[in-house]
Design a protein around this motif. Structure first.
Motif, PDB file in Angstrom:
ATOM      1  N   ILE A 173      13.030  17.524  21.047  1.00 41.76           N
ATOM      2  CA  ILE A 173      13.556  16.689  21.406  1.00 41.76           C
ATOM      3  C   ILE A 173      15.209  16.805  21.447  1.00 41.76           C
ATOM      4  N   VAL A 174      15.610  16.467  22.664  1.00 44.40           N
ATOM      5  CA  VAL A 174      17.225  16.601  23.004  1.00 44.40           C
ATOM      6  C   VAL A 174      17.900  15.306  22.976  1.00 44.40           C
ATOM      7  N   GLU A 175      18.708  15.021  22.299  1.00 43.00           N
ATOM      8  CA  GLU A 175      19.384  13.884  21.862  1.00 43.00           C
ATOM      9  C   GLU A 175      20.914  14.030  22.043  1.00 43.00           C
ATOM     10  N   THR A 176      21.741  13.220  22.879  1.00 40.37           N
ATOM     11  CA  THR A 176      22.999  13.287  23.013  1.00 40.37           C
ATOM     12  C   THR A 176      23.672  12.076  22.293  1.00 40.37           C
ATOM     13  N   HIS A 177      24.821  12.010  21.732  1.00 38.62           N
ATOM     14  CA  HIS A 177      25.392  11.116  21.014  1.00 38.62           C
ATOM     15  C   HIS A 177      26.957  10.950  21.444  1.00 38.62           C
ATOM     16  N   LEU A 178      27.199   9.541  22.008  1.00 35.70           N
ATOM     17  CA  LEU A 178      28.601   9.301  22.419  1.00 35.70           C
ATOM     18  C   LEU A 178      29.179   8.212  21.792  1.00 35.70           C
ATOM     19  N   VAL A 179      30.188   8.463  20.759  1.00 36.36           N
ATOM     20  CA  VAL A 179      30.967   7.472  20.361  1.00 36.36           C
ATOM     21  C   VAL A 179      32.401   7.294  21.115  1.00 36.36           C
ATOM     22  N   PRO A 209      31.538  14.564  28.913  1.00 31.49           N
ATOM     23  CA  PRO A 209      30.141  14.632  28.326  1.00 31.49           C
ATOM     24  C   PRO A 209      29.189  14.352  29.412  1.00 31.49           C
ATOM     25  N   GLY A 210      27.975  14.772  28.999  1.00 38.51           N
ATOM     26  CA  GLY A 210      27.025  14.596  30.123  1.00 38.51           C
ATOM     27  C   GLY A 210      25.439  15.029  29.821  1.00 38.51           C
ATOM     28  N   PHE A 211      24.407  14.291  30.303  1.00 35.16           N
ATOM     29  CA  PHE A 211      23.215  14.679  30.057  1.00 35.16           C
ATOM     30  C   PHE A 211      22.400  14.684  31.374  1.00 35.16           C
ATOM     31  N   TYR A 212      22.035  15.645  31.889  1.00 33.76           N
ATOM     32  CA  TYR A 212      21.319  15.745  33.383  1.00 33.76           C
ATOM     33  C   TYR A 212      19.985  16.264  33.348  1.00 33.76           C
ATOM     34  N   VAL A 213      19.116  15.732  34.105  1.00 34.50           N
ATOM     35  CA  VAL A 213      17.903  16.242  34.355  1.00 34.50           C
ATOM     36  C   VAL A 213      18.094  17.317  35.603  1.00 34.50           C
ATOM     37  N   ILE A 214      17.583  18.219  35.334  1.00 32.61           N
ATOM     38  CA  ILE A 214      17.820  19.302  36.431  1.00 32.61           C
ATOM     39  C   ILE A 214      16.237  19.702  36.939  1.00 32.61           C
ATOM     40  N   PRO A 215      15.825  19.493  38.376  1.00 35.05           N
ATOM     41  CA  PRO A 215      14.648  19.726  38.626  1.00 35.05           C
ATOM     42  C   PRO A 215      14.317  21.236  39.097  1.00 35.05           C
ATOM     43  N   THR A 216      13.293  21.926  38.637  1.00 36.68           N
ATOM     44  CA  THR A 216      13.017  23.228  38.638  1.00 36.68           C
ATOM     45  C   THR A 216      11.644  23.233  39.227  1.00 36.68           C
ATOM     46  N   PRO A 217      11.200  24.292  39.940  1.00 37.68           N
ATOM     47  CA  PRO A 217       9.760  24.408  40.344  1.00 37.68           C
ATOM     48  C   PRO A 217       8.833  24.439  39.028  1.00 37.68           C
ATOM     49  N   GLN A 218       9.425  24.688  37.870  1.00 43.29           N
ATOM     50  CA  GLN A 218       8.589  24.745  36.629  1.00 43.29           C
ATOM     51  C   GLN A 218       8.502  23.456  35.805  1.00 43.29           C
ATOM     52  N   GLY A 219       9.402  22.625  36.706  1.00 46.35           N
ATOM     53  CA  GLY A 219       9.284  21.203  35.842  1.00 46.35           C
ATOM     54  C   GLY A 219      10.698  20.916  35.610  1.00 46.35           C
ATOM     55  N   VAL A 229      23.454  19.740  29.261  1.00 45.95           N
ATOM     56  CA  VAL A 229      23.947  19.061  28.241  1.00 45.95           C
ATOM     57  C   VAL A 229      25.550  19.509  28.183  1.00 45.95           C
ATOM     58  N   ASN A 230      26.665  18.626  28.596  1.00 45.65           N
ATOM     59  CA  ASN A 230      27.761  19.016  28.086  1.00 45.65           C
ATOM     60  C   ASN A 230      28.241  18.294  26.971  1.00 45.65           C
ATOM     61  N   THR A 231      28.691  18.920  25.934  1.00 51.37           N
ATOM     62  CA  THR A 231      28.947  18.264  24.467  1.00 51.37           C
ATOM     63  C   THR A 231      30.411  17.588  24.446  1.00 51.37           C
ATOM     64  N   GLY A 232      31.264  17.593  25.624  1.00 59.59           N
ATOM     65  CA  GLY A 232      32.315  16.531  25.565  1.00 59.59           C
ATOM     66  C   GLY A 232      33.445  17.187  24.694  1.00 59.59           C
ATOM     67  N   THR A 233      34.097  16.162  24.018  1.00 66.45           N
ATOM     68  CA  THR A 233      35.351  16.752  23.152  1.00 66.45           C
ATOM     69  C   THR A 233      35.399  15.680  21.886  1.00 66.45           C
TER      70      THR A 233
END
Length: 405
Positions: free
Chosen positions: A393-399, A338-348, A353-357
């Motif tokens: 709004i993007v929100e990830t949850h990890l239990v 699982p992961g949540f990553y900010v990806i820089p692009t010229p547009q901002g 998001v990887n939803t894991g297992t």
């Protein structure tokens, strides 16, 4: 306001040896709770929702070629899973009366895409036009693209041959081969059942070599488990499936591979080979799905990075028509990380998001004195994207869950 739930790699199985899904109550609770937030929320399952590949139906068919396995799996593969986990599927069916459910196909449930009987068994049970089985998901209005991710994995992606023919993924055959050869041997050495099941949950996969040595040491097994594991893989190298795959993937290196993989001298190098591969992978620090997401999200400036025919080969005959200038979020599953990553692009800033297992994970670590140890945990991962008045709004949850001894 609208809400979308994204989750993947549930691997809900038929109760056979590789069915680790025991989270029926947790999943139903989550699905029910979200109704309080948005009664009409949508569900996007990003692949491997069902564990068909490692189910008993596939095991019984045996080591036939890929086309045969695709044709031979019958509706029992789906019905046995539904019957084993009735509370989950009955809830999903009731939900599908009013809520859309998008079921993306991955590599462990791939047969749903190409086997009419199998797909019909699932869609007949769900009995709703709100339920669909698809190769990928694209929400143009909100700039969201989701794909399982196996399409970008060397072992689990299809290859387009020189003549336009489709070469199946080697990973499917390796999994079925391991089920029929190595796993029975692992069971025969009288390990505890839960330890045998752990073999399939070691992440990253290459750590299985260290795990086998660890098990050898802890349980004093009079069998060289790593040696048997290497033997099993060397046998795969002598199959037609491997031959066809390596010719299509590495045509220039095929002659060298012919000598390397079929020469018995290299059996003794098996341990070193696997360790070298592991160390190289760690040194590179690769996250191939994140790298792919970065390219997709920057495709409006680098057209060569757009999703191409090879990125959907075997899953779809058409390349998705994406407005890359408005794409904001890419979601994958597949690698169980699982992961949540900010990806820089010229547009901002854009987001991957990887939803894991929802499977157990067995991971390597070091003890106080540097000794190798393994620990087991369960992760129940998901993501939600809530859109309200054009703003998302993007929100990830990890239990994470562990059992204290």
């Amino acid at each position: 306001m609208s809400l979308k739930l994204f989750l993947s790699d549930l691997h809900i199985g038929d109760g056979a040896a590789n069915d680790d899904f025991v989270y029926d109550l947790e999943l139903v609770r989550l699905l029910n709770q979200l109704k309080d937030v948005d009664e009409k929320y949508e569900i996007v399952i990003i692949g491997d929702g069902l564990e068909i590949l490692e189910g008993e139906s596939v095991r019984k068919i045996g080591l036939v070629n890929f086309d045969q396995i695709c044709k031979s799996v019958n509706k029992d593969a789906v019905e046995s899973i539904i019957n084993r986990h009735k509370s989950v599927f009955e809830f999903l069916r009731s939900l599908a009366r009013t809520n859309k459910i998008h079921y993306i196909v991955g590599n462990h449930d791939y047969y749903l895409l190409v086997n009419d009987e199998l797909r019909k068994a699932f869609t007949d049970f769900m009995n709703s036009d709100n339920f669909e089985i698809i190769p990928h998901f694209y929400d143009e209005e909100n700039g969201i693209f989701a794909q399982h991710g196996s399409q970008h994995d060397l072992m689990y992606s299809f290859t387009i041959g020189k003549n336009g023919d489709l070469i199946p993924p080697l990973g499917d055959y390796v999994t079925r081969y391991t089920m029929s050869s190595f796993e029975p041997m692992l069971k025969s050495v009288h390990l505890p059942t839960e330890i045998v099941r752990d073999y399939d949950n070691v992440r990253p996969t290459m750590d299985a070599v260290d795990w086998l040595e660890y098990i050898n040491s802890v349980y004093k097994i009079p069998v060289d488990l790593v040696g048997e594991w290497v033997k099993s893989f060397l046998k795969i190298f002598n199959t037609q499936e491997f031959d066809k795959w390596i010719k299509s993937r590495f045509p220039r290196a095929y002659g060298f591979g012919e000598f390397f993989f079929r020469n018995s001298v290299f059996f003794q190098m098996g341990r070193k080979i696997t360790r070298w591969g592991d160390e190289i992978q760690r040194f590179r620090g690769t996250n191939y799905l994140k790298s792919k997401a970065e390219k997709i999200l920057n495709s409006s400036n680098m057209p060569q990075w757009k999703i191409s025919e090879k990125d959907v080969a075997g899953y779809s005959k058409e390349v998705p028509q994406i407005d890359y200038s408005k794409l904001k979020v890419v979601l994958f599953g597949h690698n169980h990380l699982p992961g949540f990553y900010v990806i820089p692009t010229p547009q901002g800033a854009r987001y991957y998001v990887n939803t894991g297992t929802w499977r157990p994970l067995v991971e390597k670590s070091r003890g106080k004195w540097g000794q190798l140890i393994f620990h087991k945990k369960t992760e129940l991962n998901y993501a939600v994207i809530e859109t309200n008045k054009g703003e998302s709004i993007v929100e990830t949850h990890l239990v994470s869950r562990v059992v204290l001894n």
